[in-house]
Design an enzyme around this catalytic site. Structure first.
Site, short mmCIF file in Angstrom:
data_model
loop_
_atom_site.label_atom_id
_atom_site.label_comp_id
_atom_site.label_asym_id
_atom_site.label_seq_id
_atom_site.Cartn_x
_atom_site.Cartn_y
_atom_site.Cartn_z
N CYS A 363 0.82 -1.32 -0.10
CA CYS A 363 0.17 -0.13 -0.02
C CYS A 363 0.79 1.32 0.09
CB CYS A 363 -0.91 -0.09 1.26
SG CYS A 363 -2.39 -1.36 0.98
N ALA A 364 1.96 1.19 -0.73
CA ALA A 364 2.98 2.45 -0.52
C ALA A 364 3.55 2.36 -2.04
CB ALA A 364 4.02 2.15 0.46
#
EC number: 2.8.1.7
Length: 406
Positions: A363-364
């Site tokens: 999620c980055a």
């Protein structure tokens, strides 16, 4: 020393089924100790009532217990007052609350908010969405290969007029720990404000928001051994008093007037509606459990384990560890790539042997772009892990690499 796995019923449940289970994904979410599970179950089975709204005894008792958790959180982050503690739905919700409220009050059209170039989506999309609606801008601060903020670049952007800075305490990809006190001093020198995404900091490091002089600090319960659906936004009292609420509902307004309502003071004006009472009580139980261990014990244990893991990984050919060197400060996680092996393949093979790790972009995606990688294998530790877990992970990882590289 006691085996802390005994406090977490999931490990006994897996063992009873003869199912191997080595949990190395605590940066995503943590397992829950029995006393947290008991606190939530007992609330629903023997003391359920609403809070802040009724005079009958069960409601008064729950309201008192609920308020006590706010004080426990205050102590955990070393805040000056429990009125500086806002309950949210989690780190993401807290960052979105800040992004909207800050843009409404402090950021003019054309104004600038700074985030790093290696953020979790929660600390970049929240600001981009709010700034787009406001007509303000999000600019990126460069980070070094270690993951540390480039302070020269930060100062350059502040000197150009940025009004607000939001950065992670600990990267969820590299484990890099930002020097918050140094960053805060620089940000305040230019009359700007500093918010910190503490999702990976609060569970693992001693927190002192007053010492660091950060303006806001946000974290989640479920990453600190508490329930899902509850989080914390710390804010300096004078700043919370200035910020407008972003949601309307019950228990956040003192006097209703359709043209000029008078809101309750912080934190209540940010907590519209019936709160997640069970989540708050579970968070309180989690903090009680951690207080029984002490923040220093947690930090020392996890740093020792992370260093041990780092050393073992360096012995495996082809492993590329992202972020800090073994001598530099690091949170309780390591992100890596491995030559000749896709992280998703490794994650699948590890799972077949009962080892849970995180694979993918974490999620980055901004961080993936910064280090020019598509996917990462991440090992993240919790208080229940030990050297045996790491030894088994290393053994299975090497075996999996042998299979893939044949």
């Amino acid at each position: 020393m006691k085996n802390l796995k005994e406090d977490f019923p999931i490990f006994a449940a897996k063992a009873k089924e003869n199912e191997p289970f080595i949990y190395l994904d605590s940066a995503a979410t943590t397992q829950k100790p029995q006393q947290v599970i008991d606190a939530v179950a007992n609330f629903y089975t023997s003391s359920y009532a609403t809070v802040n709204r009724a005079i009958y005894s069960s409601s008064r008792n729950v309201t008192e217990a609920y308020a006590a958790v706010r004080e426990k959180v205050r102590k955990w982050v070393s805040a000056a007052s429990d009125s500086e503690i806002v309950f949210t739905r989690g780190t993401t919700a807290g960052l979105n609350l800040l992004a909207i409220s800050v843009n409404d009050l402090w950021i003019p059209k054309g104004g600038v908010v700074l985030v790093s170039e290696a953020e979790h989506h929660a600390n970049v999309l929240s600001w981009e969405i709010a700034c787009r609606r406001r007509g303000s801008l999000v600019k990126k601060i460069r980070v070094h290969d270690s993951g540390l903020i480039d302070l020269d670049d930060l100062e350059k952007l502040l000197n150009e007029g940025a009004q607000f800075v939001s950065i992670p305490h600990v990267s969820n990809v590299t484990g890099c720990v930002q020097p918050l006190q140094q960053v805060a001093e620089l940000v305040h020198r230019y009359d700007a404000y500093l918010a910190v995404d503490g999702a990976q900091g609060a569970p693992h490091l001693p927190i002192d928001v007053q010492l660091w002089d950060v303006d806001f600090y946000v974290f989640s319960s479920h990453k600190i051994y508490g329930p899902t659906g509850i989080g914390v936004l710390y804010g300096k009292k004078d700043l919370l008093d200035q910020l407008p609420p972003v949601e309307g509902g019950g228990d956040m307004v003192a006097i209703y007037d359709h043209q000029n309502p008078e809101y309750l003071p912080a934190p209540m004006k940010f907590e519209a509606g019936t709160p997640n009472i069970a989540g708050v009580l579970g968070l309180g139980a989690a903090l009680d459990y951690l207080d029984g261990l002490s923040a220093k014990f947690i930090y020392d244990k996890e740093i020792a384990l992370t260093t041990y893991l780092h050393k073992e990984l360096l012995e495996i050919p082809g492993v590329e560890i992202l972020g800090p060197s073994i001598e530099e400060p690091r949170g309780a996680l390591i992100g890596m790539t491995i030559d000749g092996a896709h992280p998703l393949d490794l994650g699948f093979l590890l799972d077949l042997r009962g080892i849970a790790v995180r694979t993918g972009h974490q999620c980055a995606q901004p961080a993936m772009e910064r280090w020019n990688v598509g996917h990462v294998l991440r090992v993240s530790l919790g208080i229940y892990n030990d050297e045996d877990d790491i030894d088994q992970f290393i053994l299975v990882l090497q075996d999996s690499l042998d299979k893939i590289r044949r």
